[in-house]
Motif scaffolding. Structure first.
Motif, short mmCIF file in Angstrom:
data_model
loop_
_atom_site.label_atom_id
_atom_site.label_comp_id
_atom_site.label_asym_id
_atom_site.label_seq_id
_atom_site.Cartn_x
_atom_site.Cartn_y
_atom_site.Cartn_z
N ASN A 139 38.79 30.51 -8.04
CA ASN A 139 38.22 29.60 -7.04
C ASN A 139 38.15 30.30 -5.69
OD1 ASN A 139 37.75 26.81 -8.20
ND2 ASN A 139 39.88 27.12 -8.86
N LEU A 140 37.29 29.75 -4.81
CA LEU A 140 37.26 30.19 -3.41
C LEU A 140 37.75 29.12 -2.45
CD1 LEU A 140 33.95 32.24 -3.37
CD2 LEU A 140 36.27 33.12 -3.11
N GLY A 141 37.96 27.91 -2.93
CA GLY A 141 38.61 26.86 -2.18
C GLY A 141 39.96 26.56 -2.83
N ILE A 142 40.82 25.83 -2.11
CA ILE A 142 42.14 25.55 -2.66
C ILE A 142 42.28 24.11 -3.15
CG2 ILE A 142 43.27 27.33 -1.32
CD1 ILE A 142 44.29 25.16 0.59
N GLY A 143 41.27 23.25 -2.91
CA GLY A 143 41.28 21.92 -3.49
C GLY A 143 42.10 20.89 -2.73
N HIS A 144 42.65 21.26 -1.60
CA HIS A 144 43.43 20.29 -0.82
C HIS A 144 43.46 20.70 0.64
CE1 HIS A 144 46.99 22.87 -0.20
NE2 HIS A 144 46.74 23.34 -1.42
N ALA A 145 43.75 19.75 1.52
CA ALA A 145 43.87 20.04 2.95
C ALA A 145 45.25 20.58 3.27
CB ALA A 145 43.60 18.78 3.76
N ALA A 146 45.36 21.24 4.42
CA ALA A 146 46.65 21.77 4.88
C ALA A 146 46.61 21.89 6.39
CB ALA A 146 46.93 23.14 4.24
N ILE A 147 47.78 21.86 7.00
CA ILE A 147 47.91 22.08 8.44
C ILE A 147 49.04 23.07 8.66
CG2 ILE A 147 49.44 20.08 8.77
CD1 ILE A 147 48.02 19.75 11.53
N ASP A 148 48.85 23.97 9.61
CA ASP A 148 49.81 25.05 9.85
C ASP A 148 49.95 25.25 11.35
OD1 ASP A 148 50.99 27.73 8.27
OD2 ASP A 148 50.45 28.10 10.35
N GLY A 149 51.16 25.48 11.81
CA GLY A 149 51.40 25.74 13.23
C GLY A 149 52.61 26.61 13.43
N GLY A 150 52.65 27.27 14.59
CA GLY A 150 53.78 28.15 14.88
C GLY A 150 53.63 28.81 16.23
N GLY A 151 54.36 29.91 16.42
CA GLY A 151 54.35 30.62 17.69
C GLY A 151 54.54 32.10 17.49
N GLY A 152 54.22 32.86 18.53
CA GLY A 152 54.32 34.31 18.42
C GLY A 152 54.64 34.98 19.75
N TYR A 153 54.95 36.27 19.66
CA TYR A 153 55.30 37.08 20.82
C TYR A 153 54.72 38.47 20.67
CZ TYR A 153 58.13 40.15 23.78
OH TYR A 153 58.54 41.10 24.69
#
Length: 355
Positions: free
Chosen positions: A201-215
């Motif tokens: 597949n090229l899609g994953i079939g479900h929604a997702a949300i991701d968050g974070g931080g960096g330096y």
């Protein structure tokens, strides 16, 4: 190094990396997933200078991405279960091997605002992709249902060439001399080519949300640079399969040395660990928490493109310590164009706002 040369290097590097450093789009690897061993988050998405602010305006990044991975045991069986080749209620023994490959092209237009937001620099964009994914599953699977014993030998193969999901993203970055800080949020809009009964597949079939931080630490006088970005992914339920991936933690890093104001070399790496169990999986898989670690080399080159700035980067990762997830190697070739910093200006230093 004189102040004028140092300021020139800062302007050149920051303007050239504007598009590439905000490339947050997810790449659905050919056989990766918590469900079936596949995750929304693609390790290696962030790299060197990830938290460094860019020059305001429109920028665009194009990435060619290649991956080759393999898996056996429960990870391979998860794909067999997912595509419905035998009932999920049976007992089974596994002797399966999964091979997968992906060749994808991603496009990421991004707009960076000139007006500060919370004392930092806001950028928003979206990533789309087109490419080919292929996979094959071979070996023996023995299923036991009451007095019946069914043994299946052979190979299942599948491939698809199409478009993937859409991945909006927003970043907010602050600069304080050699120190740079970032927070981000991104996610998956599941509109790409996907079928629960396909092996590739090229899609994953479900929604997702991701968050974070960096330096990012970047000293233009010495050419030393180090970046690290960490985040968490929450996955929504796949309503086609009633499967929900657990929460994932990921950590990407990059370290480089500028040999000149245009050329740098270094190392990149990542760690990925699923921290909660999946829901809706076959009992034989248990919690099916995924893990993988990767490390490899990188080289980058910055150059002018008429009145814009261009950037090329090649990085590659070899993977190890994988669990419940295919592993192998992957390579990224990035080309980006971003606005050129105005002549005679000095890269601003912003104080990080805390509340």
């Amino acid at each position: 190094m004189t102040p004028s040369r140092q300021e020139s290097r800062v302007r050149f590097i920051r303007s050239s990396l504007g598009a590439a450093m905000v490339l947050l789009g997810c790449v659905p690897e050919a056989a990766y997933a918590d469900e079936g061993g596949v995750s929304y988050w693609l390790p290696g998405r962030f790299g060197s200078l990830a938290a460094a602010p860019a020059v305001p305006g429109w920028s665009i990044a194009a990435v060619y991405y290649h991956t080759t991975v393999s898996a056996s045991g429960a990870t391979a069986a998860a794909k067999e279960i997912q595509i419905g080749r035998f009932p999920a209620t049976v007992n089974s023994s596994l002797n399966l091997h999964l091979n997968a490959q992906g060749d994808l092209v991603l496009l990421n237009p991004t707009y960076t605002f000139a007006t500060p937001v919370l004392g930092g620099q806001l950028a928003i964009g979206v990533t789309g992709l087109f490419g080919r994914s292929s996979a094959d599953l071979s070996g023996t699977l023995t299923a036991v249902l009451g007095p019946l014993v069914i043994t299946r030998n052979g190979t299942i193969a599948d491939s698809i060439t199409s478009v993937g999901d859409l991945y909006p993203q927003a970043t907010l970055k602050w600069n304080a001399g050699v120190h740079n800080f970032m927070t981000y949020v991104t996610g998956d809009i599941p509109v790409g080519a996907y079928s629960p009964i396909r092996l590739a597949n090229l899609g994953i079939g479900h929604a997702a949300i991701d968050g974070g931080g960096g330096y990012t630490y970047f000293n233009p006088q010495t050419g030393h640079e180090f970046s690290a970005v960490a985040g968490l992914t929450y996955n929504f339920k796949n309503h086609d399969t009633q499967y929900q991936n657990g929460i994932d933690f990921h950590f990407d890093w990059g370290a480089s040395q500028f040999l000149s104001k245009q050329l740098f070399v270094g190392l990149v790496g990542y760690g990925y660990q699923q921290i909660t169990d999946d829901f809706g999986q076959h009992p034989i898989l248990g919690g099916f928490r995924s893990r993988v670690v990767g490390v490899g080399p990188q080289v980058g080159y910055l150059f002018p493109v008429e009145d814009m700035q261009g950037y090329l980067n090649l990085k590659a990762y070899g993977e190890f310590a994988a669990e419940n997830r295919p592993a192998g190697w992957n390579a990224w070739l990035t080309f980006s164009i971003s606005p050129m910093a105005p002549a005679g200006t000095v890269a601003p230093t912003r104080r990080m706002v805390t509340k």
